[in-house]
Design a protein around this motif. Structure first.
Motif, PDB file in Angstrom:
ATOM      1  N   LEU A 147      -4.951  -5.001  11.031  1.00  0.00           N
ATOM      2  CA  LEU A 147      -6.102  -5.830  10.971  1.00  0.00           C
ATOM      3  C   LEU A 147      -7.126  -6.291   9.931  1.00  0.00           C
ATOM      4  CD1 LEU A 147      -6.852  -9.112  12.725  1.00  0.00           C
ATOM      5  CD2 LEU A 147      -8.617  -7.389  13.707  1.00  0.00           C
ATOM      6  N   VAL A 148      -7.556  -4.505   9.522  1.00  0.00           N
ATOM      7  CA  VAL A 148      -8.525  -4.401   8.408  1.00  0.00           C
ATOM      8  C   VAL A 148      -7.984  -4.676   6.702  1.00  0.00           C
ATOM      9  CG1 VAL A 148      -9.981  -2.814   6.825  1.00  0.00           C
ATOM     10  CG2 VAL A 148     -10.132  -2.888   8.976  1.00  0.00           C
ATOM     11  N   MET A 149      -6.456  -4.545   6.818  1.00  0.00           N
ATOM     12  CA  MET A 149      -5.528  -4.725   5.411  1.00  0.00           C
ATOM     13  C   MET A 149      -4.538  -5.669   5.928  1.00  0.00           C
ATOM     14  SD  MET A 149      -5.402  -1.239   4.601  1.00  0.00           S
ATOM     15  CE  MET A 149      -3.553  -1.820   3.060  1.00  0.00           C
ATOM     16  N   ILE A 153      -6.485  -8.428   2.597  1.00  0.00           N
ATOM     17  CA  ILE A 153      -5.253  -9.330   1.763  1.00  0.00           C
ATOM     18  C   ILE A 153      -5.862 -11.173   2.071  1.00  0.00           C
ATOM     19  CG2 ILE A 153      -2.892 -10.293   1.541  1.00  0.00           C
ATOM     20  CD1 ILE A 153      -2.280  -6.940   2.814  1.00  0.00           C
ATOM     21  N   ASP A 154      -5.928 -11.562   2.860  1.00  0.00           N
ATOM     22  CA  ASP A 154      -6.258 -12.890   3.546  1.00  0.00           C
ATOM     23  C   ASP A 154      -7.124 -12.944   4.431  1.00  0.00           C
ATOM     24  OD1 ASP A 154      -5.659 -15.592   3.951  1.00  0.00           O
ATOM     25  OD2 ASP A 154      -4.442 -16.438   2.753  1.00  0.00           O
ATOM     26  N   PRO A 155      -8.063 -12.929   3.996  1.00  0.00           N
ATOM     27  CA  PRO A 155      -9.262 -12.897   5.500  1.00  0.00           C
ATOM     28  C   PRO A 155      -9.233 -14.387   6.793  1.00  0.00           C
ATOM     29  CG  PRO A 155     -10.422 -12.493   3.255  1.00  0.00           C
ATOM     30  CD  PRO A 155      -8.533 -12.976   3.123  1.00  0.00           C
ATOM     31  N   LEU A 156      -8.575 -14.661   5.818  1.00  0.00           N
ATOM     32  CA  LEU A 156      -8.342 -16.689   6.321  1.00  0.00           C
ATOM     33  C   LEU A 156      -7.455 -16.014   7.372  1.00  0.00           C
ATOM     34  CD1 LEU A 156      -8.544 -19.708   7.309  1.00  0.00           C
ATOM     35  CD2 LEU A 156      -6.883 -20.067   5.727  1.00  0.00           C
ATOM     36  N   ILE A 157      -5.944 -16.015   6.896  1.00  0.00           N
ATOM     37  CA  ILE A 157      -4.967 -15.244   7.817  1.00  0.00           C
ATOM     38  C   ILE A 157      -5.650 -14.564   9.337  1.00  0.00           C
ATOM     39  CG2 ILE A 157      -2.467 -14.523   8.272  1.00  0.00           C
ATOM     40  CD1 ILE A 157      -1.994 -16.553   5.631  1.00  0.00           C
ATOM     41  N   ALA A 158      -5.920 -13.153   8.620  1.00  0.00           N
ATOM     42  CA  ALA A 158      -6.607 -12.130   9.624  1.00  0.00           C
ATOM     43  C   ALA A 158      -7.415 -12.481  10.253  1.00  0.00           C
ATOM     44  CB  ALA A 158      -7.220 -11.143   8.552  1.00  0.00           C
ATOM     45  N   LEU A 159      -8.059 -14.102  10.510  1.00  0.00           N
ATOM     46  CA  LEU A 159      -8.943 -14.100  10.974  1.00  0.00           C
ATOM     47  C   LEU A 159      -8.385 -15.364  12.276  1.00  0.00           C
ATOM     48  CD1 LEU A 159     -12.797 -14.713   9.617  1.00  0.00           C
ATOM     49  CD2 LEU A 159     -11.989 -13.285  11.178  1.00  0.00           C
ATOM     50  N   LEU A 160      -7.518 -16.115  12.268  1.00  0.00           N
ATOM     51  CA  LEU A 160      -6.642 -16.744  13.119  1.00  0.00           C
ATOM     52  C   LEU A 160      -5.966 -15.540  13.692  1.00  0.00           C
ATOM     53  CD1 LEU A 160      -4.947 -19.589  10.680  1.00  0.00           C
ATOM     54  CD2 LEU A 160      -6.601 -19.978  13.133  1.00  0.00           C
ATOM     55  N   LEU A 255       3.600 -18.903  13.400  1.00  0.00           N
ATOM     56  CA  LEU A 255       1.927 -19.814  12.702  1.00  0.00           C
ATOM     57  C   LEU A 255       1.586 -18.433  11.534  1.00  0.00           C
ATOM     58  CD1 LEU A 255      -0.251 -21.617  13.534  1.00  0.00           C
ATOM     59  CD2 LEU A 255      -1.603 -19.140  14.510  1.00  0.00           C
ATOM     60  N   LEU A 256       1.683 -17.561  11.613  1.00  0.00           N
ATOM     61  CA  LEU A 256       1.482 -16.797   9.894  1.00  0.00           C
ATOM     62  C   LEU A 256       2.272 -17.502   8.802  1.00  0.00           C
ATOM     63  CD1 LEU A 256       0.099 -12.933  10.455  1.00  0.00           C
ATOM     64  CD2 LEU A 256       2.199 -14.031   8.621  1.00  0.00           C
ATOM     65  N   LEU A 257       3.938 -17.154   9.211  1.00  0.00           N
ATOM     66  CA  LEU A 257       4.697 -17.924   7.882  1.00  0.00           C
ATOM     67  C   LEU A 257       3.983 -19.497   7.814  1.00  0.00           C
ATOM     68  CD1 LEU A 257       7.961 -16.498  10.286  1.00  0.00           C
ATOM     69  CD2 LEU A 257       7.268 -15.614   7.801  1.00  0.00           C
ATOM     70  N   TRP A 258       4.440 -19.393   8.563  1.00  0.00           N
ATOM     71  CA  TRP A 258       3.703 -21.258   8.453  1.00  0.00           C
ATOM     72  C   TRP A 258       2.856 -21.376   7.486  1.00  0.00           C
ATOM     73  CZ3 TRP A 258       0.079 -24.797  10.763  1.00  0.00           C
ATOM     74  CH2 TRP A 258      -0.248 -26.021  10.186  1.00  0.00           C
ATOM     75  N   PRO A 271       3.640 -13.916  -2.691  1.00  0.00           N
ATOM     76  CA  PRO A 271       5.059 -13.761  -1.662  1.00  0.00           C
ATOM     77  C   PRO A 271       4.440 -12.556  -1.396  1.00  0.00           C
ATOM     78  CG  PRO A 271       5.874 -15.128  -3.933  1.00  0.00           C
ATOM     79  CD  PRO A 271       4.755 -14.592  -3.878  1.00  0.00           C
ATOM     80  N   ALA A 272       4.278 -11.344  -2.480  1.00  0.00           N
ATOM     81  CA  ALA A 272       4.341  -9.708  -2.329  1.00  0.00           C
ATOM     82  C   ALA A 272       3.433 -10.171  -1.406  1.00  0.00           C
ATOM     83  CB  ALA A 272       4.058  -9.012  -3.626  1.00  0.00           C
ATOM     84  N   ASN A 273       2.469 -10.548  -0.931  1.00  0.00           N
ATOM     85  CA  ASN A 273       1.098 -10.803   0.098  1.00  0.00           C
ATOM     86  C   ASN A 273       1.793 -11.487   0.440  1.00  0.00           C
ATOM     87  OD1 ASN A 273      -0.388  -8.537  -1.693  1.00  0.00           O
ATOM     88  ND2 ASN A 273      -2.250 -10.889  -2.189  1.00  0.00           N
ATOM     89  N   MET A 274       2.297 -12.253   0.934  1.00  0.00           N
ATOM     90  CA  MET A 274       2.847 -12.599   2.146  1.00  0.00           C
ATOM     91  C   MET A 274       3.880 -11.780   3.343  1.00  0.00           C
ATOM     92  SD  MET A 274       3.510 -15.447   4.226  1.00  0.00           S
ATOM     93  CE  MET A 274       4.798 -15.870   5.746  1.00  0.00           C
ATOM     94  N   VAL A 275       3.950 -10.300   2.624  1.00  0.00           N
ATOM     95  CA  VAL A 275       5.130  -9.927   2.548  1.00  0.00           C
ATOM     96  C   VAL A 275       4.111  -8.931   3.246  1.00  0.00           C
ATOM     97  CG1 VAL A 275       6.776  -8.244   2.374  1.00  0.00           C
ATOM     98  CG2 VAL A 275       7.340 -10.000   1.140  1.00  0.00           C
ATOM     99  N   SER A 276       3.846  -8.306   3.049  1.00  0.00           N
ATOM    100  CA  SER A 276       2.924  -7.430   3.502  1.00  0.00           C
ATOM    101  C   SER A 276       1.893  -8.142   4.771  1.00  0.00           C
ATOM    102  CB  SER A 276       1.165  -6.892   2.496  1.00  0.00           C
ATOM    103  OG  SER A 276       1.730  -6.221   0.841  1.00  0.00           O
ATOM    104  N   LEU A 277       1.359  -9.318   5.009  1.00  0.00           N
ATOM    105  CA  LEU A 277       0.688  -9.821   5.609  1.00  0.00           C
ATOM    106  C   LEU A 277       1.950  -9.729   6.948  1.00  0.00           C
ATOM    107  CD1 LEU A 277      -1.339 -12.660   4.733  1.00  0.00           C
ATOM    108  CD2 LEU A 277      -1.531 -10.757   5.974  1.00  0.00           C
TER     109      LEU A 277
END
Ligand SMILES: Nc1ncnc2c1ncn2[C@@H]1O[C@H](COP(=O)(O)OP(=O)(O)OP(=O)(O)O)[C@@H](O)[C@H]1O
Length: 566
Positions: A147-149, A153-160, A255-258, A271-277
């Motif tokens: 969750l922290v990572m 990378i992307d606080p909005l997606i992490a919060l969702l 949801l995350l992918l979308w 895209p790299a961050n998307m893979v990590s996420l």
């Protein structure tokens, strides 16, 4: 529920548990590195300039995989062995407590319940401690770390992703609520099944002679079917929880992918961050699935812990430590105003006095249920009188250690208890390590040597469960020899010759005169040969509903003064 008594089994294994925890944490830490590496690799593949190229990243990944494998092996192996050690230790603790409990504990329970405590509950608890409890922290680390990572990378997606948590919790709560009663009922049904089977085996000859096979089979099928239905329900609930959690996690991933794709298109996410996420989100769902399993195990373990704690709370017999040792006695026995009733039973002895002089042979007679065996029960201090005292050689038996008391009282009961071993093993059972000549001498005294010599392998002949390969009278003779080997100053024969043929019994008692001369002997019997041997015959009248009776009437030249209240 106060779990403190169970913590004793964890304490000695603290170090191993810490080591397992460290290995699991290290493994979880390495797991957390992988999505980050995947992101860097994607960056390198897409040609974005990063600090490392693809080869370097793969080289970095390789030792990481090897290390993780080593940590996993270490934690799995140590978890398994610590679990087995804890099980063994807990079984020992349960066994020791069972040993210390009075006979009344066993008289009020089915053997299956006790067997379940030893065989199943101890394993459930230790398995939970090593495999489940210890893994909670690494699971939490994986979850929080992922969750922290993601937040980085992307606080909005992490919060969702975090917003989905209450949904997981709700699913666990809803399904988990049904697991506990089912897992409790399952263990109870298991113990019913074992109890049924244990009783069935011990009743086998009666089952055959009453031709009850069909009835027994249908009773067994009822137990078996009920057990199966509970096992199915438990499996259903346990199998349902992880996929439901997995489904929710899957929906979260979609949801995350979308969201992620939309943010890539808008240029707000690489895209790299998307893979990590994506990989972190997958990592996050792992602990959730595991927690779903943990929920079922927690409920089962609480049930097992409750049963073991109940057992450990049972009052044991008085501890021998700190109590005086009863010195070798002459065998003067005095019941002084003894009042006794079995738990939830009617009074069996009401303020009774009884004096048996040292060296006397006394026969106790009286109708069934009058309380003859209860007198012996109390003399061996299998239970304490509710009122009054019992003295041997003027020493209150409540003031001396149980072992020193019981070793001086030899009891030959009507129902012989023999082990599945050789004749010699059985005679020597009370005095392990005694030499062969002593065994043979005891057999001669019990007039058992004749039939033993005729057995295929004499003293080495195996007699089967409860001496099934011997006749009733032969079993009693072995039981008598076993007690005579102890050479106790007080000897009790509770219908001990009921299965002897009359001639054999008369011969035995004739031969026993010498044997009985220098000890106190209590014979509970109705048989004339035994009565003839007694210096006194005491008739015990049962206690009536209004509390009267229970008197000791003497005949055969008894001294009436011995029976007067003190
Ligand atoms: N473990 C027990 N729990 C409850 N009641 C018991 C227990 N053992 C015996 N009793 C009761 O105590 C009374 C006395 O039993 P006891 O076995 O001492 O009689 P007894 O005179 O030896 O009988 P018998 O001649 O049939 O062997 C009986 O009413 C019996 O039902």
């Amino acid at each position: 529920m106060n779990l403190t008594p169970l913590l004793g089994i964890i304490t000695p294994h603290r170090r191993v548990l810490y080591a397992i925890l460290a290995l699991m944490l290290a493994s979880a830490g390495l797991n957390l590195l992988q999505p980050w590496l995947a992101g860097k690799l994607t960056e390198a593949v897409l040609g974005n300039t990063g600090a490392w190229n693809v080869q370097q990243l793969l080289l970095l990944w390789l030792p990481l995989l090897a290390l993780r494998a080593i940590f996993e092996f270490g934690s799995r192996y140590r978890t398994g062995s610590a679990g087995e050690e804890m099980s063994a230790q807990l079984r020992l603790r349960v066994f020791q407590h069972l040993q210390a409990l009075p006979l009344s504990y066993y008289q009020q329970r089915r053997k299956g319940e006790v067997l379940t405590l030893l065989g199943k509950d101890a394993d459930i608890i230790s398995h939970f401690v090593t495999s489940t409890l210890v893994s909670l922290l690494p699971l939490a680390l994986t979850f929080i770390g992922a969750l922290v990572m993601m937040l980085f990378i992307d606080p909005l997606i992490a919060l969702l992703a975090a917003l989905l948590l209450p949904l997981y919790y709700l699913a666990m709560k809803l399904l988990g609520r049904h697991i506990r009663p089912v897992s409790r009922a399952w263990v109870s049904a298991y113990s019913d099944l074992i109890s049924f089977f244990e009783q069935h085996l011990s009743m086998k000859p009666a089952v055959k002679s009453f031709a009850r096979e069909e009835l027994e089979e249908s009773r067994f099928m009822t137990h078996n079917q009920y057990f199966l239905s509970l096992a199915r329900r438990q499996l259903l609930l346990e199998a349902l929880l992880p996929p439901v959690i997995g489904l929710l996690a899957g929906l979260g991933l979609l949801l995350l992918l979308w969201l992620g794709s939309a943010r890539i298109e808008a240029g707000q996410l690489s895209p790299a961050n998307m893979v990590s996420l994506l990989l972190y989100a997958m990592l996050m769902s792992q602990p959730l699935r595991s927690l779903a399993n943990v929920y079922g195990q927690v409920q089962q373990t609480l049930g097992a812990a409750e049963r073991i704690l109940q057992l450990l709370a049972e009052q044991p017999e008085p501890d021998d430590r700190g109590l005086a040792v009863l010195p070798p006695v002459r065998g003067d026995i005095l019941f002084d105003q003894v009042y006794f009733r079995y738990p939830q039973g009617k009074p069996v002895l009401v303020n009774r006095n009884l004096h048996i002089r040292a060296g006397e042979t006394v026969a106790l007679v009286g109708p069934n249920g009058a309380g003859k065996s209860t007198i012996v029960f109390l003399l061996q201090r299998m239970a304490d009188p509710d009122q009054g005292r019992i003295l041997i050689d003027n020493i209150d038996i409540a003031s001396v250690s149980l072992s020193s008391l019981r070793r001086q009282i030899g009891l030959v009961a009507q129902h012989t208890l023999l082990v599945n071993g050789s004749v010699a093993d059985n005679i020597a059972w009370g005095c392990p390590g005694v030499d062969k000549s002593a065994i043979e001498a005891a057999a001669r005294k019990a007039m058992a040597d004749g039939f033993i010599a005729a057995l295929p392998e004499a003293y080495d002949t195996l007699i089967g469960d409860q001496g099934i390969k011997l006749s009733g009278g032969q079993r009693q003779r072995i039981s008598l020899a076993r007690t005579l080997l102890l050479d106790p100053p007080i000897l009790i024969l509770d219908e001990a010759t009921a299965m002897f043929d009359p001639e054999g019994e008369a011969d035995l008692f004739e031969a026993c005169r010498q044997l009985m001369a220098d000890r106190t002997v209590i014979i509970i019997t109705h048989r004339p040969a035994a009565l003839a041997l007694a210096d006194r015959v005491l008739t015990i009248e049962p206690v009536t509903d209004n509390g009267h009776g229970g008197t000791f009437n003497a005949r055969a030249g008894a001294d009436q003064d011995l029976l007067q209240p003190l």
